[in-house]
Scaffold this active site. Structure first.
Site, PDB file in Angstrom:
ATOM      1  N   LYS A  37      40.689  49.408  34.415  1.00  0.00           N
ATOM      2  CA  LYS A  37      39.488  49.764  33.655  1.00  0.00           C
ATOM      3  C   LYS A  37      38.619  50.736  34.465  1.00  0.00           C
ATOM      4  O   LYS A  37      38.110  51.709  33.954  1.00  0.00           O
ATOM      5  CB  LYS A  37      38.729  48.475  33.325  1.00  0.00           C
ATOM      6  CG  LYS A  37      37.285  48.626  33.015  1.00  0.00           C
ATOM      7  CD  LYS A  37      37.063  48.702  31.553  1.00  0.00           C
ATOM      8  CE  LYS A  37      35.639  48.915  31.145  1.00  0.00           C
ATOM      9  NZ  LYS A  37      34.637  48.813  32.155  1.00  0.00           N
ATOM     10  N   HIS A  44      38.585  39.736  34.576  1.00  0.00           N
ATOM     11  CA  HIS A  44      38.630  39.286  35.972  1.00  0.00           C
ATOM     12  C   HIS A  44      39.702  38.215  36.150  1.00  0.00           C
ATOM     13  O   HIS A  44      40.410  38.181  37.157  1.00  0.00           O
ATOM     14  CB  HIS A  44      37.289  38.681  36.388  1.00  0.00           C
ATOM     15  CG  HIS A  44      36.147  39.637  36.386  1.00  0.00           C
ATOM     16  ND1 HIS A  44      35.140  39.593  35.446  1.00  0.00           N
ATOM     17  CD2 HIS A  44      35.843  40.674  37.204  1.00  0.00           C
ATOM     18  CE1 HIS A  44      34.247  40.539  35.701  1.00  0.00           C
ATOM     19  NE2 HIS A  44      34.653  41.218  36.754  1.00  0.00           N
ATOM     20  N   ARG A  76      29.196  44.610  31.437  1.00  0.00           N
ATOM     21  CA  ARG A  76      28.092  45.363  30.807  1.00  0.00           C
ATOM     22  C   ARG A  76      28.148  45.290  29.281  1.00  0.00           C
ATOM     23  O   ARG A  76      27.168  45.652  28.628  1.00  0.00           O
ATOM     24  CB  ARG A  76      28.091  46.811  31.297  1.00  0.00           C
ATOM     25  CG  ARG A  76      27.660  46.908  32.761  1.00  0.00           C
ATOM     26  CD  ARG A  76      27.369  48.325  33.198  1.00  0.00           C
ATOM     27  NE  ARG A  76      26.680  48.362  34.480  1.00  0.00           N
ATOM     28  CZ  ARG A  76      27.248  48.612  35.658  1.00  0.00           C
ATOM     29  NH1 ARG A  76      28.551  48.849  35.716  1.00  0.00           N
ATOM     30  NH2 ARG A  76      26.541  48.621  36.769  1.00  0.00           N
ATOM     31  N   GLY A 135      31.019  39.348  39.970  1.00  0.00           N
ATOM     32  CA  GLY A 135      30.672  38.144  39.224  1.00  0.00           C
ATOM     33  C   GLY A 135      30.525  38.389  37.734  1.00  0.00           C
ATOM     34  O   GLY A 135      30.998  39.402  37.212  1.00  0.00           O
ATOM     35  N   ASN A 136      29.888  37.427  37.048  1.00  0.00           N
ATOM     36  CA  ASN A 136      29.793  37.426  35.586  1.00  0.00           C
ATOM     37  C   ASN A 136      31.206  37.566  35.006  1.00  0.00           C
ATOM     38  O   ASN A 136      31.502  38.453  34.210  1.00  0.00           O
ATOM     39  CB  ASN A 136      28.876  38.562  35.102  1.00  0.00           C
ATOM     40  CG  ASN A 136      28.500  38.381  33.644  1.00  0.00           C
ATOM     41  OD1 ASN A 136      28.668  39.274  32.835  1.00  0.00           O
ATOM     42  ND2 ASN A 136      28.031  37.203  33.286  1.00  0.00           N
ATOM     43  N   GLY A 149      41.322  46.336  38.719  1.00  0.00           N
ATOM     44  CA  GLY A 149      41.605  46.637  37.313  1.00  0.00           C
ATOM     45  C   GLY A 149      41.686  48.133  37.047  1.00  0.00           C
ATOM     46  O   GLY A 149      40.953  48.928  37.650  1.00  0.00           O
TER      47      GLY A 149
END
Ligand code: PAF
Length: 277
Positions: free
Chosen positions: A146, A33, A184, A27-28, A144
């Site tokens: 990342k 995303h 983050r 989420g967030n 991802g």
């Protein structure tokens, strides 16, 4: 978009659906995303996104309680992307016994790089991803780059456990100044936000050195740690690895990835860049 909170309902829905592409998240949601969601959309008519902040992958002292939970705005973003189902189980739905007795143990790679600093983290990731795969039964799942080590661990898990799921790696989404998007990043102060592009700049500098023929990988790693430390970063690691095995780069390797994890203030950031010689 249907919002489903229970496994039973998700399973019922899944019965009538053919090919599913899946994007697991905590989420967030940010543009990174949404890039995964768009890649998923290219690969199947039906897209499922999960939002679940997985306690099992947070190491003691990490930000589990503090992790931003923004289901309403996540849901709005996913509606705009034309997502079919948002699966948002509660903790008791996914871990009804509280403790998870059966866990998925990744290879020794789990103890390297981030694993050295986040003991048990990848067991938590592999376990929840397996559970989500068993519930959603996707044909394709997008992850991802990342989280490069996470991606490698999931790819190996799917291969070794014969899961019939295609894993699609998706490129890192960056802000204009190079910062890799991450939930983050929200923890950074204004001053830190100005400073963080230093991390990617360091990676670019290493790429340039390698492309110009420098093969002194240990030296390049040590120099990067020195330079970042001098700028006020607390560096967990800077490591040049082979893209497929994530083993330390050998002189004859052609396909490399440079991975970094470092803390600025209280925020721990990770980033990486691939180098093809
Ligand atoms: O990358 C993440 O957001 C999480 O590690 C994942 C894959 C959703 C598992 O909780």
């Amino acid at each position: 978009m249907q919002v489903i909170h229970t496994i039973a309902q998700l399973r019922q829905w899944r019965q009538g659906v053919e090919r599913v592409a899946f994007v697991p998240t905590m989420g967030n949601l940010h543009e990174g995303h949404l890039t995964l969601v768009r890649e998923a959309r290219k690969r199947a008519d039906t897209v499922v996104v999960s939002v679940f902040v997985n306690r099992l992958q947070f190491v003691q002292g990490e930000d589990y309680e503090q992790y931003p939970r923004t289901l309403a705005s996540d849901s709005d973003k996913l509606i705009k992307e034309g997502v079919d189902v948002l699966f948002a189980p509660t903790e008791s739905e996914l871990y009804p016994a509280g403790q998870q007795q059966y866990q998925v143990m990744p290879s020794d790679l789990q103890n390297e790089l981030c694993g050295q600093f986040r003991s048990g983290h990848f067991v938590g990731v592999a376990t929840v991803v397996t559970k989500l795969f068993n519930i959603v039964k996707p044909d394709v799942a997008c992850f991802g780059k990342k989280d490069y080590q996470q991606l490698a661990i999931i790819q190996a898990m799917v291969r070794e456990l014969n899961m019939d799921i295609q894993i699609v790696p998706v490129e890192i989404c960056r802000a204009e100044d190079g910062l890799a998007l991450s939930s983050r990043n929200a923890y950074l102060s204004t001053q830190e936000r100005r400073q963080v592009p230093q991390l990617y700049a360091q990676l670019r500098q290493m790429v340039q050195a390698i492309q110009q023929g420098n093969r002194q990988y240990q030296y390049l790693e040590d120099e990067a740690v020195k330079q970042l430390s001098a700028l006020g970063w607390q560096v967990d690691y800077v490591s040049i690895r082979h893209v497929c095995t994530l083993k330390p780069a050998q002189i004859q390797d052609k396909d490399l990835v440079i991975l970094v994890a470092a803390r600025l203030g209280t925020t721990r950031l990770i980033d990486n860049v691939e180098v093809y010689i």
